[in-house]
Motif scaffolding. Structure first.
Motif, PDB file in Angstrom:
ATOM      1  N   PHE C 124       0.670  -1.443   0.361  1.00 14.03           N
ATOM      2  CA  PHE C 124       0.112   0.107  -0.149  1.00 14.03           C
ATOM      3  C   PHE C 124       0.481   1.479   0.414  1.00 14.03           C
ATOM      4  CE2 PHE C 124      -3.256  -2.903   1.373  1.00 14.03           C
ATOM      5  CZ  PHE C 124      -4.217  -2.563   0.602  1.00 14.03           C
ATOM      6  N   PHE C 125       2.289   0.829   0.949  1.00 12.91           N
ATOM      7  CA  PHE C 125       2.873   2.598   0.578  1.00 12.91           C
ATOM      8  C   PHE C 125       3.660   3.054  -0.418  1.00 12.91           C
ATOM      9  CE2 PHE C 125       2.659   1.915   5.693  1.00 12.91           C
ATOM     10  CZ  PHE C 125       2.207   2.795   5.212  1.00 12.91           C
ATOM     11  N   GLY C 126       3.484   1.463  -1.488  1.00 16.46           N
ATOM     12  CA  GLY C 126       3.450   1.820  -3.047  1.00 16.46           C
ATOM     13  C   GLY C 126       3.135   2.950  -3.550  1.00 16.46           C
ATOM     14  N   GLY C 199       9.846  10.893  14.828  1.00 21.05           N
ATOM     15  CA  GLY C 199       7.936  11.673  14.293  1.00 21.05           C
ATOM     16  C   GLY C 199       8.900  12.649  13.347  1.00 21.05           C
ATOM     17  N   LYS C 200       9.982  13.301  13.358  1.00 23.61           N
ATOM     18  CA  LYS C 200      10.058  14.229  12.953  1.00 23.61           C
ATOM     19  C   LYS C 200      10.203  13.609  11.468  1.00 23.61           C
ATOM     20  CE  LYS C 200      11.602  17.464  16.293  1.00 23.61           C
ATOM     21  NZ  LYS C 200      12.468  17.373  16.590  1.00 23.61           N
ATOM     22  N   ALA C 201      10.789  11.898  11.511  1.00 24.58           N
ATOM     23  CA  ALA C 201      11.168  12.020   9.795  1.00 24.58           C
ATOM     24  C   ALA C 201       9.566  11.553   9.339  1.00 24.58           C
ATOM     25  CB  ALA C 201      11.898  10.141  10.258  1.00 24.58           C
ATOM     26  N   ILE C 202       8.743  10.993   9.666  1.00 25.57           N
ATOM     27  CA  ILE C 202       7.355  11.202   9.162  1.00 25.57           C
ATOM     28  C   ILE C 202       6.936  12.524   9.363  1.00 25.57           C
ATOM     29  CG2 ILE C 202       6.924   8.843  10.525  1.00 25.57           C
ATOM     30  CD1 ILE C 202       4.971   9.930  12.592  1.00 25.57           C
ATOM     31  N   GLU C 213      13.188  10.934   0.936  1.00 32.96           N
ATOM     32  CA  GLU C 213      14.205   9.807   0.482  1.00 32.96           C
ATOM     33  C   GLU C 213      15.719  10.075  -0.273  1.00 32.96           C
ATOM     34  OE1 GLU C 213      11.936   8.174  -2.987  1.00 32.96           O
ATOM     35  OE2 GLU C 213      10.423   6.948  -1.420  1.00 32.96           O
ATOM     36  N   ALA C 214      15.722  10.947  -0.640  1.00 33.78           N
ATOM     37  CA  ALA C 214      17.468  11.627  -1.444  1.00 33.78           C
ATOM     38  C   ALA C 214      18.090  11.787   0.147  1.00 33.78           C
ATOM     39  CB  ALA C 214      17.165  13.213  -2.202  1.00 33.78           C
ATOM     40  N   MET C 215      17.351  11.789   0.567  1.00 35.69           N
ATOM     41  CA  MET C 215      18.493  12.159   3.002  1.00 35.69           C
ATOM     42  C   MET C 215      18.614  11.347   2.968  1.00 35.69           C
ATOM     43  SD  MET C 215      18.619  15.395   2.871  1.00 35.69           S
ATOM     44  CE  MET C 215      18.851  15.936   4.343  1.00 35.69           C
ATOM     45  N   GLY C 216      18.440   9.624   2.572  1.00 37.13           N
ATOM     46  CA  GLY C 216      18.657   8.550   3.216  1.00 37.13           C
ATOM     47  C   GLY C 216      18.055   8.274   4.285  1.00 37.13           C
ATOM     48  N   ILE C 217      16.668   8.861   4.462  1.00 40.83           N
ATOM     49  CA  ILE C 217      15.138   8.554   5.651  1.00 40.83           C
ATOM     50  C   ILE C 217      15.025   7.037   5.392  1.00 40.83           C
ATOM     51  CG2 ILE C 217      13.379   8.665   6.563  1.00 40.83           C
ATOM     52  CD1 ILE C 217      14.325  11.595   6.741  1.00 40.83           C
ATOM     53  N   HIS C 218      14.807   6.251   6.018  1.00 38.80           N
ATOM     54  CA  HIS C 218      14.103   5.349   5.558  1.00 38.80           C
ATOM     55  C   HIS C 218      12.303   5.105   5.920  1.00 38.80           C
ATOM     56  CE1 HIS C 218      17.746   3.983   8.222  1.00 38.80           C
ATOM     57  NE2 HIS C 218      18.013   3.116   7.710  1.00 38.80           N
ATOM     58  N   THR C 219      12.313   5.779   4.470  1.00 38.21           N
ATOM     59  CA  THR C 219      10.932   5.764   4.767  1.00 38.21           C
ATOM     60  C   THR C 219      10.068   4.783   4.440  1.00 38.21           C
ATOM     61  OG1 THR C 219      11.390   5.655   2.331  1.00 38.21           O
ATOM     62  CG2 THR C 219      10.997   8.214   3.173  1.00 38.21           C
ATOM     63  N   LEU C 220      10.284   4.097   4.054  1.00 38.74           N
ATOM     64  CA  LEU C 220       9.411   2.732   3.725  1.00 38.74           C
ATOM     65  C   LEU C 220       9.522   1.914   5.292  1.00 38.74           C
ATOM     66  CD1 LEU C 220       6.940   0.287   2.570  1.00 38.74           C
ATOM     67  CD2 LEU C 220       9.167  -0.796   2.131  1.00 38.74           C
TER      68      LEU C 220
END
Lengths: 304, 247, 345
Positions: C124-126, C199-202, C213-220
Motif C-alpha cells: 500500500f505504501f507504494g 516523529g520528525k522523520a514522518i 528519500e534523497a536524504m537516506g531516511i528509511h521512508t518505507l
C-alpha cells in the motif's frame, strides 16, 4: 473449497459456459466502461477523482425508474436521465467541485466521498432500500445447446445504446468546438487559458457531461439489471479499476478494460459464488494497483 | 586515491532523444570533480541516473565498487551518496534548525535509536553548520520564507549534516548573489578538505569550477567531449567550440 | 513542564476518571467518545503527521473485532459450533473466562492488526496520494464483503459475543475505563512519539517524501512502523467495541466504511490535521454535535453527515488548530523572514 473446484471443473467440461459468462460480462462491462470514461474525462481535465461516480449512475437509474413508474416509455428514460443528470452535475459542479479543483487531491477525493454518502442516503430516503428494476417485457433469445446462453433483448438493446452513446461522445469530443476546448484544457489548462479558453466553463461542462453519461448508463442498467441506493460505491470502484488499468485519455483502453473487468467479475462470481461479486470488483482494483506498482518499480518510479 | 564512483558506458534516451550516450567517467575518492557542458548536454540526466531517479538503458554505475544502477533512490542515498536539487528542496514549513535535525544521518541509525529525541550534540552540530553557511541568525525562521539563495545554502548545510561520503551538487551557485559566491567556494572546499566529503559538481559558472575542481568532465550533445585538469579543459579547443556553439 | 500545564493535565485526567460518576446516564456515549478520540488520533498518525490519507483504517477496527472475538471464543469452545446459526446449546462464560478472554483477545487483536499492517504495508505504501486513499478504501470494503461470506465467522449474521454475567452498570464502567485508559496511553505516547527523531522523520515524509528519500531516511520502514502502531491501537479498540456491542456483523458494524471509517477523518479535519490535540478536540466537537443533533434529524442524519463532510472539506479544511495557527502563528513558534530582510538578501 469443493464448490470452487466443482465450478472450475464445470468451465472446463462445458466450454459453452465460458461463452455465456463472457457474453454476460461483456454486456455489463460496456456499461462499466461508460462510467469509467466519464471518470477519466473528469480526472484528466480537472484532476478531480470523483468517488461519487457510481452514485451518479444509480441516480440516473432512479430517474429512469421514476419516469417509468409515471408511465413514460422506458427507452425514453435514457435520454431523459442524460438531460436531468446533466443538470444535477452542473449544480454539483457550481456548488462543490469548483471550490476543490485547485486544492490537493485528497480534498477532492474526500469532498466527492461526502457527496457520495449524501446522494446514496437521499436516494435511500426517497426510494427505500429495496432493489428496483424496470421490466421491459421483451423476449429472451436462447442459443447454444439446451439454450444455455440467454440473450435477453433488453440487454442487447442496452449494449447498443451504450455503444451509440460512446460514439456520440467521441464524435463530440473530436468535432465540436467545446470538445476541442476540453481536450486542450486536459493537456495544459494554463496554456488553454492563455489562448482564451474559459476553463471554468470547460470544467463545468465536463463535469455535467460526466454526470449525464453516468446517468444514461444508470438508465440502461435499470432496464437490464437492478439498482439499489447503496450500489453506487461498487460502480465507483469499478470505474477506478478501469481507469487505473487503462490510463487516462485512452478510450480504446477504457473500453477494453471495461469489458475485461465485466468478464472477470462474471468469472469470479461463477467460481466463488455470487456473494463475492462486490468483493471481486474491489480485489480487482487492488490487483490492478499493485500490478502498476510493480511496473513502476522497474522504472524506479512510484505511482502518484 | 581510488575511484569511488565509476560510470562506464552509460546510455540513456528519452523517447528518441539520446540524453546520454556511452558515457564513462570516474570520481576519485576525496576529490572535487566537475561536470560541465552547454545547456541540454545531459548533465542532470547523468546525475539522475547515478542517484536512481530513472533506469539507464545500458552500461553500469558503481559506487564503492558496488553496482547501483538497479537500486532505488532511497537505497542509493542510504549508501551515503547524496544529491542536492537544481530547484532547491527544503522543508518550507519548518524552521532552519528543524530542517537540520531532519537531516541527521538516518542511515546510521537503528530503528530503536529513531525512537529517541535529538541529542544536544545533534542540536549543537546543526547550529554549528548553520553558522558555517551563514544562516545562524536566521535559524528560527521558517525556511520557506528565506530567499532562494539562502534556501540553497540551507540545503547545502542539510547535506553536510547528513555526513555523506559523496555529495552530488547540481549547480550550487545558480541563483546565488554573486557577492556570496566566493564564500560558497570556500565552504565547498572546506567541506571537501575538513569533512572529507567527495564532491561531484555540475556547474555553469566556469570561474567557480576552474577554481575548485581537481578534475573536470565536459559533456556535449549527450556524449563525453573532454576530460582533464582545469588547465587542460580551459585550453581544449573542443570545449571552447562546444560552448560557443561552433559545430 | 510548567505548573499551569501540569495543573491543566491533572484536571483533565481527574475529569476523565470521574466522568462516569458525574454523568452516569451518558456512560456509553462517553465510552464511544473515547473510541472516537482513539481512532481520530491513530488516523492522524498517518493522515496528518505522515501525509498518507487512509480511507480504510476501519479495516483494522473490523479485524480487531473479529480477532478479539475469535480468540475469546476459541479459548474455551470450538469456534464452528459457537458460530453455527442453528445451534441449540448455549455457551456460558464465567467472569473469569470473560475477563481472560477480553484481555487476551484485545491484546491479540492489537498484535494481529499491527502485524497485518506491517505485512500489507509494503504494497500500500507504494501507492501515493489518492491511490493510497482509494486502495485502503478498497481494502476495507473487500474485507467486509469477504468476511460476510465466511461461515465460520458467522457470515453475514456476524458474531454474538459472550455476555458479562454481572451488573450491567459495572459492565458499562468497565468498558468506559478500558477505552479511557487506552486513549490516555495513546495521547501520552503520541506526545512523546512526535518529539522523537522518528516523529520528525514522518513529518519529513509528509512535507516532501522525495526529498526525505534523497536524504537516506528509511521512508518505507518508518511508514510501516507508524501504520503498525496505529493499527495496534485501532485493533484493540475494535476488540473492546465487540465486547461493548455484544453483537456485531461484518458490513454495518465491523467494517463500517462510511460510518466510523469516515467519522475519524471528519474528526481530524475538524480539529486540525497534524497536531496532537486537534484530533482530540475534533472528536469531542463531532461526537457532541452528532449525539445532540442525531435524533432531531428524523432520518436525514446521514445526509447531514455527507453534507458536513463536504462543508468541512471545502470551507474549513485546516480545522480549528489550522485556523488558530493561521491567526496566531506566534503561539506555534512560527517566525518568518521579514520582507525588508528578504529584499536586501
Amino acid at each position: 473449497m469443493d464448490n470452487i473446484w466443482f465450478n472450475i471443473g464445470l468451465l472446463l467440461e462445458y466450454p459453452i459456459v465460458n461463452l455465456k459468462i463472457i457474453i454476460d460480462g461483456v454486456m455489463i462491462g460496456a456499461l462499466f466502461a461508460l462510467a469509467a470514461y466519464g471518470l477519466a474525462l473528469v480526472w484528466g481535465v480537472m484532476n478531480v477523482k470523483n468517488l461519487a461516480q457510481g452514485d451518479f449512475v444509480i441516480a440516473g437509474g432512479y430517474v429512469s425508474w421514476t419516469l417509468a413508474q409515471m408511465g413514460v416509455y422506458p427507452l425514453l428514460g435514457v435520454p431523459l436521465a442524460f438531460v436531468i443528470m446533466w443538470g444535477l452535475g452542473w449544480v454539483i459542479y457550481k456548488t462543490v467541485i469548483t471550490r476543490v479543483i485547485e486544492r490537493d487531491l485528497f480534498t477532492s477525493l474526500l469532498a466527492t466521498f461526502g457527496l457520495a454518502i449524501m446522494m446514496a442516503q437521499i436516494m435511500n430516503l426517497i426510494f427505500g432500500s429495496d432493489t428496483q428494476s424496470v421490466d421491459m417485457h421483451w423476449p429472451t433469445w436462447r442459443l447454444g445447446e439446451l439454450g444455455i446462453i440467454e440473450l435477453p433483448a433488453a440487454k442487447v438493446v442496452g449494449v447498443v445504446m451504450a455503444a451509440i452513446l460512446a460514439i456520440g461522445v467521441v464524435l463530440f469530443m473530436k468535432k465540436s468546438r467545446m470538445g476541442q476546448a476540453i481536450r486542450a484544457t486536459a493537456q495544459d489548462s494554463r496554456a488553454a487559458r492563455v489562448l482564451g479558453i474559459d476553463t471554468e466553463k470547460v470544467y463545468a461542462f465536463t463535469f455535467a457531461l460526466n454526470a449525464a453519461i453516468c446517468g444514461a448508463a444508470g438508465a440502461i442498467i435499470v432496464m437490464i439489471w437492478v439498482i439499489q441506493p447503496f450500489y453506487g460505491i461498487t460502480y465507483s470502484v469499478r470505474a477506478f479499476v478501469i481507469v487505473t488499468a487503462a490510463g487516462l485519455g485512452n478510450l480504446p483502453g477504457v473500453i477494453a478494460a471495461g469489458l475485461g473487468i465485466g468478464a472477470a467479475e462474471q468469472y469470479g462470481a461463477h467460481i466463488f459464488g455470487i456473494g463475492y461479486q462486490q468483493a471481486i470488483a474491489v480485489v480487482l482494483l487492488l490487483v490492478v494497483l499493485f500490478y502498476r506498482l510493480m511496473r513502476q518499480r522497474r522504472l524506479r518510479q512510484v505511482l502518484q | 586515491m581510488s575511484a569511488i564512483i565509476e560510470v562506464s558506458h552509460v546510455s540513456k534516451s528519452f523517447g528518441g532523444v539520446k540524453a546520454n550516450e556511452d558515457i564513462s567517467l570516474t570520481v576519485e575518492k576525496g576529490s572535487i570533480t566537475g561536470l560541465i557542458g552547454p545547456n541540454g548536454s545531459g548533465k542532470t540526466t547523468l546525475f539522475n541516473s547515478i542517484v536512481g531517479y530513472h533506469p539507464i538503458d545500458s552500461g553500469s554505475i558503481r559506487f564503492e565498487g558496488r553496482e547501483i544502477s538497479k537500486l532505488l533512490v532511497p537505497e542509493i542515498a542510504r549508501l551515503g551518496l547524496l544529491r542536492t536539487f537544481q530547484q532547491t528542496r527544503i522543508y518550507g514549513k519548518m524552521n532552519c534548525v528543524e530542517n537540520m535535525l531532519i537531516s541527521i544521518p538516518h542511515r546510521k541509525m537503528t530503528l530503536l535509536e529513531a525512537f529517541r529525541r535529538n541529542t544536544p550534540e545533534e542540536r549543537e552540530r546543526a547550529e554549528h553548520l548553520l553558522h558555517f553557511v551563514g544562516l545562524y541568525e536566521k535559524r528560527w525562521l521558517q525556511a520557506g520564507s528565506l530567499s532562494f539563495g539562502q534556501q540553497k545554502l540551507l540545503e547545502f548545510a542539510m547535506a553536510l549534516m547528513n555526513e555523506p561520503t559523496v555529495l552530488l551538487l547540481d549547480e550550487p551557485t545558480a541563483g546565488i548573489n554573486p557577492t556570496l559566491i566566493n564564500g560558497l567556494i570556500d565552504r565547498l572546499k572546506h567541506a571537501n578538505r575538513e569533512f572529507g566529503i567527495t564532491l561531484f559538481i555540475i556547474e555553469h559558472n566556469m570561474r567557480v569550477i576552474m577554481n575548485m575542481a581537481d578534475r573536470i568532465y565536459c559533456l556535449a550533445h549527450g556524449r563525453l567531449l573532454a576530460e582533464g585538469t582545469p588547465e587542460e579543459i580551459q585550453n581544449d579547443q573542443r570545449v571552447i567550440d562546444a560552448y560557443l556553439g561552433a559545430h | 513542564m510548567s505548573m499551569r500545564k501540569l495543573a491543566l493535565y491533572g484536571a483533565l485526567l481527574l475529569l476523565t476518571v470521574a466522568a462516569p460518576f458525574l454523568f452516569p446516564a451518558y456512560q456509553t456515549q462517553l465510552a464511544t467518545l473515547w473510541l472516537m478520540i482513539i481512532v481520530a488520533l491513530t488516523w492522524d498518525m498517518t493522515g496528518g503527521q505522515m501525509g498518507y490519507n487512509s480511507l480504510g483504517n476501519i479495516f483494522f477496527y473490523g479485524t480487531g473485532m473479529y480477532v478479539g472475538a475469535v480468540i475469546t471464543i476459541t479459548l474455551y469452545f470450538p469456534l464452528a459450533e459457537y458460530t453455527d446459526a442453528s445451534r441449540s446449546e448455549t455457551f456460558t462464560f464465567t467472569p473469569e473466562m470473560y475477563f481472560t478472554g477480553m484481555v487476551l483477545g484485545t491484546l491479540g487483536a492489537g498484535l494481529f492488526c499491527a502485524l497485518s499492517a506491517y505485512a500489507i504495508g509494503p504494497l500500500f505504501f507504494g501507492l501515493r496520494g489518492p491511490y493510497f486513499a482509494i486502495g485502503t478504501l478498497g481494502l476495507a470494503i473487500a474485507a467486509g464483503e469477504i468476511v460476510s461470506n465466511i461461515d465460520i465467522l458467522g457470515g453475514g449474521q456476524g458474531i454474538s459475543m459472550p455476555v458479562y454475567g454481572g451488573d450491567f452498570e459495572v459492565f458499562k464502567k468497565i468498558i468506559y475505563y478500558v477505552f479511557a485508559a487506552m486513549g490516555v496511553v495513546l495521547i501520552v505516547f503520541l506526545s512523546w512519539f512526535y518529539q522523537t527523531r522518528f516523529g520528525k522523520a514522518i513529518n519529513a515524509i509528509r512535507d516532501d517524501e522525495e526529498k526525505a528519500e534523497a536524504m537516506g531516511i528509511h521512508t518505507l520502514r518508518y511508514k510501516l512502523v507508524t501504520w503498525a502502531i496505529s493499527a495496534f491501537f485501532v485493533g484493540m479498540a475494535g476488540s473492546i467495541s465487540a465486547f461493548q456491542l455484544i453483537h456485531f456483523e461484518p458490513l454495518e458494524t465491523a467494517y463500517q466504511t462510511i460510518n466510523l471509517g469516515i467519522f475519524m477523518v471528519v474528526c481530524v479535519l475538524l480539529g486540525g490535521k497534524g497536531t496532537l490535540w486537534g484530533p482530540v478536540i475534533g472528536a469531542i466537537l463531532f461526537h457532541v454535535f452528532k449525539e445532540v443533533t442525531w435524533n432531531y434529524l428524523l432520518g436525514w442524519q446521514w445526509v447531514a453527515l455527507g453534507a458536513l463532510i463536504v462543508v468541512i472539506v471545502v470551507f474549513f479544511q485546516d480545522g480549528l488548530m489550522g485556523w488558530l495557527r493561521h491567526r496566531k502563528p506566534e503561539w506555534f513558534g512560527i517566525r518568518v523572514e521579514s520582507r525588508e530582510a528578504r529584499a536586501s538578501a
